[in-house]
Every structure is written in structure tokens, then in C-alpha cells.
Motif scaffolding. Structure first.
Motif, mmCIF file in Angstrom:
data_model
loop_
_atom_site.group_PDB
_atom_site.id
_atom_site.type_symbol
_atom_site.label_atom_id
_atom_site.label_comp_id
_atom_site.label_asym_id
_atom_site.label_seq_id
_atom_site.Cartn_x
_atom_site.Cartn_y
_atom_site.Cartn_z
ATOM 1 N N ARG A 1 -27.515 5.228 -2.324
ATOM 2 C CA ARG A 1 -26.305 4.958 -1.580
ATOM 3 C C ARG A 1 -25.407 6.207 -1.049
ATOM 4 O O ARG A 1 -25.308 7.100 -2.690
ATOM 5 C CB ARG A 1 -25.670 3.791 -3.196
ATOM 6 N N THR A 2 -24.228 5.961 -0.413
ATOM 7 C CA THR A 2 -23.946 7.221 -0.019
ATOM 8 C C THR A 2 -22.178 7.259 -0.658
ATOM 9 O O THR A 2 -21.632 5.053 0.067
ATOM 10 C CB THR A 2 -23.660 7.264 1.008
ATOM 11 N N LYS A 3 -21.335 7.783 -0.748
ATOM 12 C CA LYS A 3 -20.009 8.114 -0.939
ATOM 13 C C LYS A 3 -19.528 8.611 -0.995
ATOM 14 O O LYS A 3 -19.768 10.073 -0.861
ATOM 15 C CB LYS A 3 -19.678 7.354 -2.553
ATOM 16 N N THR A 4 -18.614 8.503 0.689
ATOM 17 C CA THR A 4 -17.953 9.577 1.086
ATOM 18 C C THR A 4 -16.467 9.774 1.083
ATOM 19 O O THR A 4 -15.431 8.454 1.157
ATOM 20 C CB THR A 4 -18.747 9.138 2.187
ATOM 21 N N LEU A 5 -16.151 11.150 1.396
ATOM 22 C CA LEU A 5 -14.714 10.854 0.684
ATOM 23 C C LEU A 5 -14.316 12.171 1.888
ATOM 24 O O LEU A 5 -14.952 13.313 2.171
ATOM 25 C CB LEU A 5 -14.079 11.343 -0.556
ATOM 26 N N VAL A 6 -13.431 11.938 2.098
ATOM 27 C CA VAL A 6 -13.113 12.964 3.605
ATOM 28 C C VAL A 6 -10.694 12.854 3.267
ATOM 29 O O VAL A 6 -10.680 13.169 2.432
ATOM 30 C CB VAL A 6 -12.882 12.027 4.871
ATOM 31 N N CYS A 7 -11.107 15.041 3.344
ATOM 32 C CA CYS A 7 -9.715 14.722 3.386
ATOM 33 C C CYS A 7 -9.015 15.907 4.277
ATOM 34 O O CYS A 7 -10.297 16.419 4.570
ATOM 35 C CB CYS A 7 -9.647 15.363 2.174
ATOM 36 N N SER A 8 -8.347 16.129 4.036
ATOM 37 C CA SER A 8 -7.631 17.674 4.856
ATOM 38 C C SER A 8 -7.447 19.127 4.408
ATOM 39 O O SER A 8 -7.221 19.949 5.064
ATOM 40 C CB SER A 8 -6.013 16.940 5.927
ATOM 41 N N LEU A 9 -8.641 18.975 3.189
ATOM 42 C CA LEU A 9 -8.947 20.480 2.867
ATOM 43 C C LEU A 9 -9.370 21.528 3.491
ATOM 44 O O LEU A 9 -10.588 20.413 3.859
ATOM 45 C CB LEU A 9 -8.367 20.359 1.468
#
Lengths: 253, 253
Positions: free
Chosen positions: A177-185
Motif C-alpha cells: 500500500r502507498t501513502k503519499t504526503l506532499v508539502c511545500s518544504l
């Protein structure tokens, strides 16, 4: 098969046209996703090899010894540069034969369509002795299987049809399973805290991928594991890390 | 370098994100084309390997012994999953050092931008001892070169900037020229005649690629060689073959 067993595969992409840069491979990503999601098989490596028998044989023998499954794309058409069947036969030390069922089907289909049956087209029914056919609804050139090696077409529509047919028939483990978290850092801001999280969750594959687009700069953190609960727990820590650095986590770039 | 010498390269694509199917490689085709057209270097094989040091080291050592050049993409950022520099150092049995010039530049750029200089970001200036830097106008993370191995970024914009800078500085042979002929015939119609032409022009790489699109079905024949006159001669024979079978040759699908 135990739930903990990791079942791996290699993909061998056979084709001068990929290596020359003339066309871009359009099969790896599709095959990798299908194998994981529908069969719990992880693509662990891939090779792009030229239309040279010795190179294909070497890749086949290295990969089939190392992985549970080997998939190939390309080189199963009727022309002189289609040498995959011969190469697989050589790798296994088997005779190349005209596969009776493939032959029957090809003749029937070509007769039905009123197309010429010639020696070149009949070459497409050659397989190593003892091979099983891989079905697809598009092309008369069959894929085939010998032991743990699965031979598929190079043309994406046909390759995709073949892996669609194959994936639910293969035995694997649990899908990742994949979990992706995106941010502007930037990656450099996250790196230290992320490394601590990786240390605490050594079993999770945590990847960090920067992106640069006009007006959109940041980092995607991708967590991968078979255990969804564990994944959520680690992902929550990554989200906290992002917030502590002033970067609100979101799902998509 | 003699005009007949064939100079070959391998590409090692380092990255779990490619093998998982999450993203599609966008560098191989660009790098292959650039190497051929600007440096006369032929991409002879490619491997996609995971972010595992032993796998990267094995691929590096196999490829650098076999080819004139090895290029890698991926794994040169600041996070825990960026392990290319360490892997190259290990493959060559060299120490990993903080590259003085890379360090000077990174510090200068981060100070100018008012960005935090931390240990993770400084990791991006680690290279094997004796490495030369590969320039690019986008990222502060440098690529580098050790003997015949050239390490580049994975992010396509940066990888492309690096190969753009590198290609005109590399020594190769003559670029391979390509001639493509397209017709509405099936591969199976062309196969026999094409095989005869291939036999007469053994030195030319002749590839046959079918395409199936709605209302557009046929075959592309791609001829590749360094000698344009020879290529034109063989291509004229392919065009004649197509015409003799009722398929008017054209340039494009």
C-alpha cells in the motif's frame, strides 16, 4: 504462501527502439502497478536490453535465478528482429517448436480475416517446448510462459492486455500500500526528521521526491508497506513533522 | 578515435519510485538521444535498480567494466534514501569525502538565498574522493564523475540540464543516423522481403514496429547506421519493397 513472504519480479524490456531513444517505454509503470495491486508481486528490478540473442539470454538467466517471476516485453512479432522466443528457448536449453494451439488459433484467425498465412507470420507461433500460452484479446501473436518466465508483447495495448490477463492468475504476497504526503518544504528541511522516522519504521520504504514546477515547489514523501495500519501510524508522524516545520501536508502536488 | 569505433554506454536508473510504478522514467529517451546525436555514444543497455546499496554497487561494477561510459540518474538529494554517492564510492573502493568546490558553492548559494544550511543539505556535497563535478544551472546538488561513471540527478529538469552540459564534452564515435519508413501494411507482409534486405545490409540495424490506432494500422521500419549514404541506399530498397506489396511508404505515422 505466508503473508510475510516478499515475492519479487524482474522486467526485461527487449528493444533497440527503447535504447535508441526513439520511443519511450510505456509498459514498466503499468506492469509494476498491476503486479503489485492484483498479485502482490513487487517489481524489484528492470533491464532494457538490445535485440541481441546473447544479451537477452544473459539477462533471462540472471533474472530468473534471482527473482520469483520474470516478465519480458518485446520481440514476439514476425520480423527478423523478433528473437525473444529463440532467446528464451536457448536460456532454458529447450527446443524451439511450433506451438500446436498457437498455430491452430493463428491459422483460424487469419483465414477468418482473409489474411495471408506466410512463413513469417507462422514464426509468431514458435515457442520453447512445453510453453503455456498467455492470452490477450488483441493480437494473434501469443505471449507464453516457461517456468517462471512470462513473455509478453512490446506494443503497449497488447502488453497491457497480457498482464491484465496474467496478474490475477499469479501467486504473490500481500500488495504494497502507498501513502503519499506532499508539502511545500524543501527536502533539506525534512531530511533530518524524516531520517529519524525511517529509523523508527525500518520496515517501511520511505521515499522523498522533490518537485520543481512554476509556482509549485516542494517535496512528496511516499510511504510503502503491506500493513495499512502501520502505514497510517508512520504517515501521521510525517504529517506532524511537516506541520512542525511550517508545511501543511496535503495529498497531491 | 577511429570513425569505426563503436562507443557504448549503460544507463543505471536508481529509484524505487520507478520500480513501484508510481512515476514513469522521463530520462532514458532524452539521455539516449543526446548521447548519440551530440557525442556519438550509443546507449547499449539500461537497468532500473532499487535504492539498495548492494544492488547499485553490483550494477555499477558490471556496467563500468562492460561499457565505455556509465550514466546514473537518481539518489543525489539530501534525504536518507539518496545513497548514490556512497554506492559509487564503494564500487570504486574510494573514500567518501565532502567535495571542496561543491561545498563552497552550496554554502554560497544557500547563504545568498537565505536558506538553512544543515547537515542533510551538506550531504549533497559528498562525492567519492577524486570526483569531478558535473554542472547544471538548476540545482545546487551537483552531479559528479569518477573514471567512466557519470552521476546525475533523477528529477528530469536537472538530469536533462546535466546531460546537456556533459554530452558535448564526451568523446565518442560517429552519431547513428536514423531513417524511418511507414506504411499501412502488416509486419507479416513485409517480414520476408525485409529479412532479405537485412541480410544484404547486415551492418545496418533494421527494426520493424507495428502500430495499431483507431483507423491507423501499419508498420514503421526504422534503419539505423552512421553512414547516411548507405542508409539511403537500404531505405530505397525498403521503400521499393513496400510499393511492391501495395503500401506507399511515408515518413510519419
Amino acid at each position: 504462501m505466508s503473508e510475510e513472504k516478499i515475492v519479487t519480479a524482474a522486467l526485461i524490456i527487449i528493444g533497440n527502439e527503447i535504447l535508441s531513444g526513439r520511443i519511450q517505454d510505456a509498459n514498466l509503470s503499468y506492469i509494476a502497478t498491476k503486479l503489485n495491486d492484483e498479485a502482490g508481486i513487487r517489481l524489484a528490478e528492470a533491464r532494457v536490453v538490445p535485440d541481441i540473442e546473447a544479451e537477452i539470454v544473459e539477462a533471462l538467466n540472471a533474472m530468473r535465478a534471482k527473482h520469483d517471476y520474470v516478465f519480458t516485453t518485446g520481440g514476439i512479432g514476425p520480423t527478423h528482429d523478433d528473437i525473444t522466443a529463440e532467446s528464451v528457448a536457448k536460456a532454458f536449453g529447450r527446443k524451439l517448436i511450433r506451438h500446436p494451439e498457437a498455430y491452430r488459433r493463428l491459422v483460424a484467425q487469419f483465414e477468418a480475416r482473409g489474411m495471408e498465412i506466410n512463413e513469417a507470420r507462422l514464426r509468431m507461433t514458435n515457442t520453447p517446448e512445453g510453453a503455456n500460452l498467455v492470452e490477450n484479446g488483441i493480437s494473434v501473436a501469443p505471449g507464453f510462459q516457461v517456468e517462471n518466465v512470462y513473455v509478453m508483447a512490446g506494443v503497449p495495448q497488447v502488453a497491457h492486455a497480457m498482464i491484465d490477463w496474467l496478474a490475477p492468475r499469479l501467486e504473490g504476497g500481500k500488495p504494497v500500500r502507498t501513502k503519499t504526503l506532499v508539502c511545500s518544504l524543501g527536502e533539506g528541511n525534512l531530511a533530518s526528521g524524516l531520517s529519524d522516522i525511517q529509523d523508527r519504521y525500518a520496515e517501511i520504504d520511505i521515499g522523498s521526491y522533490p518537485f520543481y514546477e512554476t509556482g509549485n515547489y516542494g517535496t512528496s514523501i511516499v510511504l510503502r508497506h503491506t500493513d495499512e495500519a502501520l502505514l497510517e501510524k508512520a504517515a501521521a508522524e510525517v504529517a506532524d513533522l511537516m506541520r512542525s516545520l511550517g508545511g501543511e501536508p496535503r495529498d497531491k502536488i
